[in-house]
Design a protein around this motif. Structure first.
Motif, short mmCIF file in Angstrom:
data_model
loop_
_atom_site.label_atom_id
_atom_site.label_comp_id
_atom_site.label_asym_id
_atom_site.label_seq_id
_atom_site.Cartn_x
_atom_site.Cartn_y
_atom_site.Cartn_z
N ALA A 1 53.56 44.46 27.97
CA ALA A 1 54.32 45.21 28.98
C ALA A 1 55.07 44.31 29.95
N GLY A 2 54.59 43.11 30.13
CA GLY A 2 55.26 42.21 31.05
C GLY A 2 55.01 42.57 32.50
N GLU A 3 56.06 42.52 33.29
CA GLU A 3 55.91 42.75 34.73
C GLU A 3 55.32 44.14 34.99
N GLY A 4 54.47 44.23 35.97
CA GLY A 4 53.86 45.51 36.33
C GLY A 4 52.47 45.67 35.77
N VAL A 5 52.14 44.83 34.75
CA VAL A 5 50.84 44.98 34.12
C VAL A 5 49.70 44.57 35.05
N ALA A 6 50.03 43.81 36.08
CA ALA A 6 48.98 43.39 37.02
C ALA A 6 48.29 44.58 37.66
N GLU A 7 48.99 45.71 37.71
CA GLU A 7 48.37 46.92 38.26
C GLU A 7 47.17 47.34 37.42
N ALA A 8 47.15 46.91 36.18
CA ALA A 8 46.06 47.27 35.26
C ALA A 8 45.00 46.18 35.21
N ALA A 9 45.00 45.29 36.18
CA ALA A 9 44.11 44.12 36.13
C ALA A 9 42.64 44.53 35.94
N VAL A 10 42.19 45.48 36.71
CA VAL A 10 40.78 45.88 36.64
C VAL A 10 40.46 46.49 35.28
N ASP A 11 41.36 47.34 34.79
CA ASP A 11 41.14 47.97 33.48
C ASP A 11 41.05 46.90 32.38
N LEU A 12 41.92 45.91 32.48
CA LEU A 12 41.92 44.87 31.45
C LEU A 12 40.69 43.98 31.52
N VAL A 13 40.24 43.70 32.74
CA VAL A 13 39.01 42.90 32.86
C VAL A 13 37.84 43.67 32.24
N LYS A 14 37.76 44.96 32.52
CA LYS A 14 36.69 45.76 31.90
C LYS A 14 36.83 45.77 30.38
N ALA A 15 38.06 45.83 29.90
CA ALA A 15 38.30 45.89 28.45
C ALA A 15 37.88 44.60 27.74
N CYS A 16 37.73 43.52 28.48
CA CYS A 16 37.24 42.28 27.86
C CYS A 16 35.84 42.46 27.30
N GLY A 17 35.13 43.44 27.83
CA GLY A 17 33.77 43.69 27.33
C GLY A 17 33.73 44.66 26.17
N LEU B 1 45.49 39.10 30.14
CA LEU B 1 45.02 38.46 31.37
C LEU B 1 45.46 37.00 31.45
N GLU B 2 45.54 36.34 30.30
CA GLU B 2 45.97 34.95 30.32
C GLU B 2 47.38 34.81 30.89
N GLU B 3 48.21 35.76 30.56
CA GLU B 3 49.62 35.67 30.99
C GLU B 3 49.86 36.29 32.36
N MET B 4 48.90 37.03 32.85
CA MET B 4 49.08 37.74 34.12
C MET B 4 48.99 36.76 35.29
N GLY B 5 49.76 36.98 36.28
CA GLY B 5 49.67 36.15 37.47
C GLY B 5 48.55 36.63 38.37
N PRO B 6 48.69 36.45 39.68
CA PRO B 6 47.67 36.90 40.61
C PRO B 6 47.55 38.43 40.58
N PRO B 7 46.36 38.96 40.78
CA PRO B 7 46.19 40.42 40.77
C PRO B 7 46.66 41.01 42.11
N PRO B 8 46.96 42.31 42.12
CA PRO B 8 47.30 42.95 43.40
C PRO B 8 46.12 42.88 44.36
N VAL B 9 46.41 42.75 45.63
CA VAL B 9 45.35 42.64 46.63
C VAL B 9 44.43 43.86 46.58
N SER B 10 45.02 45.01 46.25
CA SER B 10 44.22 46.24 46.23
C SER B 10 43.10 46.20 45.19
N THR B 11 43.21 45.32 44.22
CA THR B 11 42.19 45.26 43.16
C THR B 11 41.04 44.31 43.49
N ILE B 12 41.18 43.56 44.57
CA ILE B 12 40.19 42.52 44.87
C ILE B 12 38.76 43.08 44.99
N PRO B 13 38.55 44.16 45.73
CA PRO B 13 37.16 44.67 45.84
C PRO B 13 36.54 45.00 44.49
#
Lengths: 346, 159
Positions: free
Chosen positions: B29-45, B58-70
């Motif tokens: 998807a490219g840009e914008g996929v960072a919004e799915a950071a949490v979903d993708l981290v869970k999908a690693c399992g 996740l390898e290609e994704m840059g920093p995650p949105p601040v809202s996903t930090i918690p």
């Protein structure tokens, strides 16, 4: 100061073309060699496939972003060496005929290609790829390394080569040892030689296949500088050491590898190597004065334009384009410190 | 992005092929996929067919949105080491924006059972720039580790 000593241990050859005196086998290398032996044997059975219709027929080479277009018709007195990060090259990609068709057509442009990102628990990915490559009567074979990675998600490196043009030294195949654990996926290296009428005059070269960790690029490209020096110190000596792969670094970020005096790389300037055309992370790096076999021709195989794909279609093939460089099939006269050492070998 | 929401939803689907296809779409998807950071981290399992694409994204994704930090801080303690590894990686990429993760990272650095998680915690603390005395002390402790990589990453984090 050399912060780490890399060693590229080799195994005793069984019919290797150079038949060197080989040192010890490390466990990692041993594992790789066992796997390679097994797969190559299987692979030989795949080379007698009834020739089928070439999937690359009828497509015109018009890659606008290639510095020079690499064509299906390969020159008899030159070889084309490529590198291709085939993103997540595993079962799901094998199951996509359109994507596989493009991959096969790309690889057939090359005499040998270093592949990154083989990601599968099964061992069928490269045999299946080679089966498709050879469906037109070609005679490709492959070498594949062990699964590497810091987590349960691992990758393998591979070399795919046209056996009518290239042969390899079985004793030279190695996953480099990295005792300081600087590299996420240690380079996979092997020594090759062009097939010619005069083997003692043929171009011999090491390929060092690498996919760096995007989170630790600076440290890893520095480590590659050491890895390059370690390969140079191997016996028998080889003056042509070609580092190629997905470096996750542009030409301005090559660190110690790029700072070695005389080192050159093919992808330069504003040429991009990824499908989205905003990064230049794939490259082919070698010591210019020694590797005088390089003809000066190189390019990025933009398969999106070449095969008239949409961006989405191209991304289903990979997020990287292959990068290639052309070399003479005959060994060039030795330069500098290598002249004496290699002169003694012959 | 409508497709992004669909693919994120599909990652929760009971059908593994649907989840794998969603992970692949997100990877491409490219840009914008960072919004799915949490979903993708869970999908690693998830199973391999999903995991490979989640990791690639996740390898290609840059920093995650601040809202996903918690949520990423929670996932850093996941029982699956690969999930923890990628949550920590994204926290490290967030640098200063994830300063609230320092305590969790310090704990993982000292006590995680998986060496790859401890190493990534050391790396992430280096990206954040350790501020608390507890984090600095923990890094000094592991800088003497027998693990050459862990010790080096700790030293780099302290420098």
């Amino acid at each position: 100061m050399l912060t780490v000593i890399f060693t590229a241990l080799s195994g005793g050859g069984v019919g290797g073309y150079l038949n060197p005196n080989m040192p010890i086998l490390g466990p990692l290398v041993q594992g790789a060699r066992e796997q390679v032996t097994s797969l190559v044997q299987n692979n030989e059975n795949l080379q007698n496939i009834v020739p089928g219709q070439g999937v690359g027929a009828g497509l015109s080479p018009n890659a606008a972003n290639s510095v020079q277009a690499v064509t299906n018709k390969r020159s008899p007195d030159k070889i084309t060496i490529g590198t291709f990060n085939i993103q997540v090259f595993g079962q799901s990609k094998l199951a996509k005929p359109d994507a596989m068709s493009v991959i096969v057509q790309c690889i057939r442009r090359f005499d040998i290609v270093a592949i990154q990102e083989v990601r599968a628990k099964g061992d069928n990915v490269l045999p299946d790829l080679v089966k498709q490559l050879n469906a037109d009567g070609s005679r490709y074979s492959f070498l594949i390394g062990p699964r590497l990675g810091r987590s349960v998600s691992t990758e393998q490196y591979a070399f795919v080569f046209d056996t009518t043009r290239i042969e390899y030294d079985p004793s030279s195949i190695a996953t480099m040892k990295d005792p300081a654990d600087l590299l996420h996926r240690e380079p996979y290296a092997a020594r090759f030689r062009t097939r010619t009428s005069s083997p003692d005059k043929a171009f011999t070269f090491y390929l060092v296949n690498i996919h760096t960790d995007p989170d630790e690029v600076k440290q890893e490209v520095n480590a590659l500088g050491d890895a390059y020096q370690a390969i140079l110190s191997q016996s028998p000596p080889e003056d042509d050491v070609i580092v190629l792969g997905d470096l996750n670094a542009s030409e301005k970020q090559l660190g110690k590898l790029g700072q070695i005096k005389g080192m050159r790389w093919v992808v330069t300037g504003d040429v991009m190597t990824n499908t989205r055309q905003n990064k230049a992370y794939d490259n082919i790096v070698f010591y210019g004065p020694s590797t005088a076999e390089f003809t000066g021709s190189w390019g990025v195989l933009n398969f999106e334009q070449e095969f008239q794909l949409t961006r989405d279609q191209a991304l289903k093939v990979s997020d990287h384009f292959p990068v290639w460089a052309e070399f003479q099939i005959w060994e060039a006269p030795k330069q500098g410190i290598f002249a004496g050492r290699l002169g003694n070998r012959r | 992005m409508a497709d992004l929401d669909k693919w994120r939803g599909d990652l929760q689907n009971q059908d593994a092929e649907t989840r794998a296809a969603a992970a692949e779409h997100l990877c491409q998807a490219g840009e914008g996929v960072a919004e799915a950071a949490v979903d993708l981290v869970k999908a690693c399992g998830d199973e391999e067919s999903v995991q490979v694409w989640a990791v690639a994204a996740l390898e290609e994704m840059g920093p995650p949105p601040v809202s996903t930090i918690p949520q990423l801080i929670e996932l850093a303690n996941d029982h699956q080491s690969i999930v923890a590894y990628w949550a920590i990686t994204l926290l490290g990429r967030a640098e200063d924006a994830s300063s609230q993760s320092e305590g969790v990272l310090t704990e993982l650095l000292l006590n995680a059972g998986d060496i790859s998680v401890r190493e990534r915690a050391a790396w992430a603390l280096g990206r954040l720039g350790p501020e608390s005395q507890a984090a600095i002390d923990a890094l000094k402790t592991v800088a003497d580790s027998d693990s050459v990589r862990l010790a080096r990453l700790a030293e780099e984090a302290l420098s």
